[in-house]
Scaffold this active site. Structure first.
Site, PDB file in Angstrom:
ATOM      1  N   ARG A  15       0.843  -1.190   0.000  1.00 27.38           N
ATOM      2  CA  ARG A  15       0.000   0.000   0.000  1.00 27.38           C
ATOM      3  C   ARG A  15       0.887   1.253   0.000  1.00 27.38           C
ATOM      4  NH1 ARG A  15      -3.544  -1.526   5.209  1.00 27.38           N
ATOM      5  NH2 ARG A  15      -1.507  -2.404   5.766  1.00 27.38           N
ATOM      6  N   LYS A  75       2.116   1.868   7.342  1.00 27.01           N
ATOM      7  CA  LYS A  75       2.470   1.058   8.511  1.00 27.01           C
ATOM      8  C   LYS A  75       3.521   1.754   9.366  1.00 27.01           C
ATOM      9  CE  LYS A  75       1.004  -2.261   9.525  1.00 27.01           C
ATOM     10  NZ  LYS A  75      -0.201  -2.493  10.366  1.00 27.01           N
ATOM     11  N   TYR A  94      -0.489   4.390  10.558  1.00 27.19           N
ATOM     12  CA  TYR A  94      -0.868   3.429  11.593  1.00 27.19           C
ATOM     13  C   TYR A  94       0.355   3.174  12.459  1.00 27.19           C
ATOM     14  CZ  TYR A  94      -5.232   2.119   9.209  1.00 27.19           C
ATOM     15  OH  TYR A  94      -6.486   2.133   8.646  1.00 27.19           O
ATOM     16  N   HIS A  96       0.012   1.583  16.053  1.00 25.31           N
ATOM     17  CA  HIS A  96      -0.215   0.378  16.860  1.00 25.31           C
ATOM     18  C   HIS A  96       0.915   0.193  17.876  1.00 25.31           C
ATOM     19  CE1 HIS A  96      -3.650  -0.832  14.448  1.00 25.31           C
ATOM     20  NE2 HIS A  96      -2.930  -0.692  13.350  1.00 25.31           N
ATOM     21  N   GLU A 118      -5.182   4.868  13.870  1.00 24.34           N
ATOM     22  CA  GLU A 118      -6.112   3.973  14.555  1.00 24.34           C
ATOM     23  C   GLU A 118      -6.760   4.555  15.799  1.00 24.34           C
ATOM     24  OE1 GLU A 118      -2.069   2.994  16.356  1.00 24.34           O
ATOM     25  OE2 GLU A 118      -2.856   3.474  14.372  1.00 24.34           O
ATOM     26  N   ASP A 270      -2.495  -6.708  15.181  1.00 25.13           N
ATOM     27  CA  ASP A 270      -1.822  -5.405  15.213  1.00 25.13           C
ATOM     28  C   ASP A 270      -1.717  -4.858  16.629  1.00 25.13           C
ATOM     29  OD1 ASP A 270      -0.977  -4.821  12.669  1.00 25.13           O
ATOM     30  OD2 ASP A 270      -2.858  -3.934  12.038  1.00 25.13           O
TER      31      ASP A 270
END
Length: 370
Positions: A15, A75, A94, A96, A118, A270
């Site tokens: 992505r 990510k 993101y 996490h 998130e 995640d």
């Protein structure tokens, strides 16, 4: 502001954090956009498309990170990207962080302003930037589970939807949120027998209204989960506490009592996973077995369908990215309270309570404009 778009380096992460139309909008708003060469290739977006959109193509990640005021990714930074972290940088991706203390250390030490997709919230309490990938992951979880139930893949050799004269597979979904709801849609569409377990009775009522008698809804407790898993062929873990470590609602003993060759797909991986037997895997090595039960715990599942995932994600993230670019972090958070919830690290501190609690760290509230 200068916005940087590096190429993702996580295993099979194809992505990209910005599409060409977003680059055009940022340029028209007066910002510079730097894109690492081939960053969009995995999502079938070429360097030429980014150039035509007004972006500057740079050959290396190091140049993008160095020159950018704001880096937009998909990510969390990987170990090879840690040296790019520096004071004053805004990182929008993101994160996490709850199960990643090493990354949290580096973010805090480097005094990076880390804005996590998130944990951004809408006024109604929903998670607008987690939702699109939860939709993708929820739908994928059943497709993946159906594949791994096939004998050549290591499963029991069960067809999810059965055939006339042979019962369909039993699909148990633990968690009735966005992931669970989308998993149920696909499981039903493929003809499985579906059970959704959730602790929120009001949510179970909503699911009953949505699906009617086609789905069995059960109130969550250890006994119910244990007994339901005994007959399950496919289990989808879809439990979420935003920004915090996922609770281990499925114990090792429950896994041990499942059928040999059953499949579990932990979409919560995640955030550390909601099965006691879970540990993160990759698209290169996606599965492992515990007590004869196949575990699929890939932490970036939507990367398997990058074209769909990239557009679904950037549709949601771009308005916030534009706000950050136009206003800067502090003023953007002042105007968009939901964005403030996304600030996980700032000025050398952890500024999201769930992360601090999960790691036993000091929590300091994000002050915003002083």
């Amino acid at each position: 502001m200068t916005i940087g778009v590096p190429k993702e380096v996580k295993d099979h992460e194809t992505r990209v954090g910005l599409v060409p139309s977003g680059a055009t909008a940022l340029r028209e708003a007066g910002h510079d956009v730097l894109v690492q060469s081939t960053a969009g290739e995995g999502s079938v977006l070429t360097d030429r498309e980014y150039e035509e959109a007004g972006a500057t193509i740079l050959p290396t990640a190091a140049e993008v990170w160095k020159r950018a005021d704001l880096v937009v990714k998909v990510k969390e930074p990987q170990s090879q990207e840690y040296d790019y972290l520096r004071p004053g940088l805004i990182l929008f991706t993101y994160l996490h962080l709850a199960p990643l203390p090493d990354l949290t250390n580096r973010m805090v030490e480097a005094k990076v302003s880390g804005v996590a997709y998130e944990t951004i919230r809408d006024p109604d309490g929903s998670l607008p930037l987690l939702t699109p990938m939860s939709e993708v992951a929820g739908r994928m979880s059943v497709q993946v589970g159906a594949q791994y139930l096939e004998a050549p893949s290591g499963g029991r050799g069960v067809l999810l939807g059965g055939v006339p004269g042979v019962a369909p597979a039993n699909c148990v979904i633990v968690g009735g949120g966005v992931v669970g709801t989308n998993a149920a849609k696909i499981a039903l569409g493929m003809g499985a027998h579906v059970v959704i377990i959730d602790r929120n009775l009001n949510r179970l009522r909503q699911l009953d209204d949505i699906f009617g008698p086609r789905v069995i809804t059960l109130a969550s407790n250890s006994w119910t989960i244990s007994e339901t898993l005994r007959t399950a062929d496919l289990v989808v873990g879809a439990v979420l506490i935003p920004g915090a470590y996922a609770p281990k609602v499925v114990r090792r003993a429950m896994i041990a009592n499942m059928k040999r060759g059953a499949v579990v797909v932990d979409v919560a991986i995640d955030q550390g996973g909601c099965f006691e037997t879970s540990h993160a895997t990759t698209h290169t090595e996606p599965i492992y077995f515990v007590d004869g039960v196949l575990h699929y715990c890939v932490s970036n599942m939507p990367a398997a369908v990058p074209h769909t995932s990239t557009f679904a994600l950037t549709n949601a993230t771009f308005p916030y990215l534009m706000a950050l670019a136009n206003k800067g972090l502090e003023h953007a958070c002042e105007e968009h309270p939901g964005l403030r919830e996304g600030v996980n690290t700032y000025s050398g501190y952890v500024t999201y309570a769930g992360v601090a609690e999960s790691q036993g760290r000091e929590y300091r509230e994000f002050a915003g404009v002083v």
